[in-house]
Write a protein that holds these residues in place. Structure first.
Motif, PDB file in Angstrom:
ATOM      1  N   THR A  81     -53.627 -47.630 -55.671  1.00 34.58           N
ATOM      2  CA  THR A  81     -53.768 -46.404 -55.355  1.00 34.58           C
ATOM      3  C   THR A  81     -52.433 -45.602 -55.967  1.00 34.58           C
ATOM      4  N   ASN A  82     -52.786 -44.371 -56.269  1.00 33.40           N
ATOM      5  CA  ASN A  82     -51.619 -43.590 -56.557  1.00 33.40           C
ATOM      6  C   ASN A  82     -51.076 -42.763 -55.390  1.00 33.40           C
ATOM      7  N   ASN A  83     -51.562 -43.018 -54.194  1.00 29.21           N
ATOM      8  CA  ASN A  83     -50.789 -42.172 -53.024  1.00 29.21           C
ATOM      9  C   ASN A  83     -51.070 -43.112 -51.744  1.00 29.21           C
ATOM     10  N   LEU A  84     -50.164 -44.060 -51.696  1.00 27.68           N
ATOM     11  CA  LEU A  84     -49.925 -45.000 -50.737  1.00 27.68           C
ATOM     12  C   LEU A  84     -50.220 -44.072 -49.044  1.00 27.68           C
ATOM     13  N   GLU A 125     -49.052 -49.207 -54.283  1.00 24.26           N
ATOM     14  CA  GLU A 125     -48.981 -47.947 -55.023  1.00 24.26           C
ATOM     15  C   GLU A 125     -47.710 -48.455 -55.875  1.00 24.26           C
TER      16      GLU A 125
END
Length: 146
Positions: A81-84, A125
């Motif tokens: 993900t780019n936003n944990l 991430e």
């Protein structure tokens, strides 16, 4: 080559959808139906996007393997993900808690949740695009018990 889907046999389809809808709010039910698997009726569905999905079937019996034991089976699967922090917040708001914190590393953050069927799911991430940094100490982590 890439991984298109993972096929999971579960007992409670609704509980699984609650977990994965929280993790992936942009995913949808792509297809669904009914069938028979080795003489037992089952409902199946594909939950995902245009590129990746989970195939779920609700004819499961018994319990998943215990993660702290040494039985053969699936240990975990992971999603990048780019936003944990957002993933954690969505899952927490849906009533799910972190099962295991990830490692402390300079170039990645990760956590583990256990879904309603007992499958461990890692969310990671990466904080670098450099492969040598992203995979720092990766082999050592695989051997450690948290």
């Amino acid at each position: 080559m890439y991984l298109e889907h993972v096929n999971l046999v579960v007992a409670d389809m609704d509980a699984m959808l609650q977990f994965y809808r929280a993790a992936f709010p942009h995913w949808r039910i792509r297809d669904e139906g009914h069938g028979v698997w080795h003489g037992k009726p089952r409902q199946w569905l594909h939950f995902g996007d245009e590129h990746h999905y989970l195939a779920l079937s609700n004819h499961g019996e018994g319990n998943n393997r215990k993660l702290a034991e040494h039985h053969v089976g699936l240990a975990h699967f992971a999603y990048v993900t780019n936003n944990l922090d957002a993933v954690i917040a969505r899952l927490n708001n849906a009533g799910f808690v972190i099962a295991k914190p990830g490692s402390t590393e300079p170039y990645r953050k990760n956590v583990y949740f256990v879904d309603p069927a007992g499958f461990e799911v890692e969310f990671v991430e990466y904080l670098s695009d450099i492969p040598a940094e992203r995979n720092l100490n990766r082999e050592a982590q695989q051997c450690e018990v948290q």
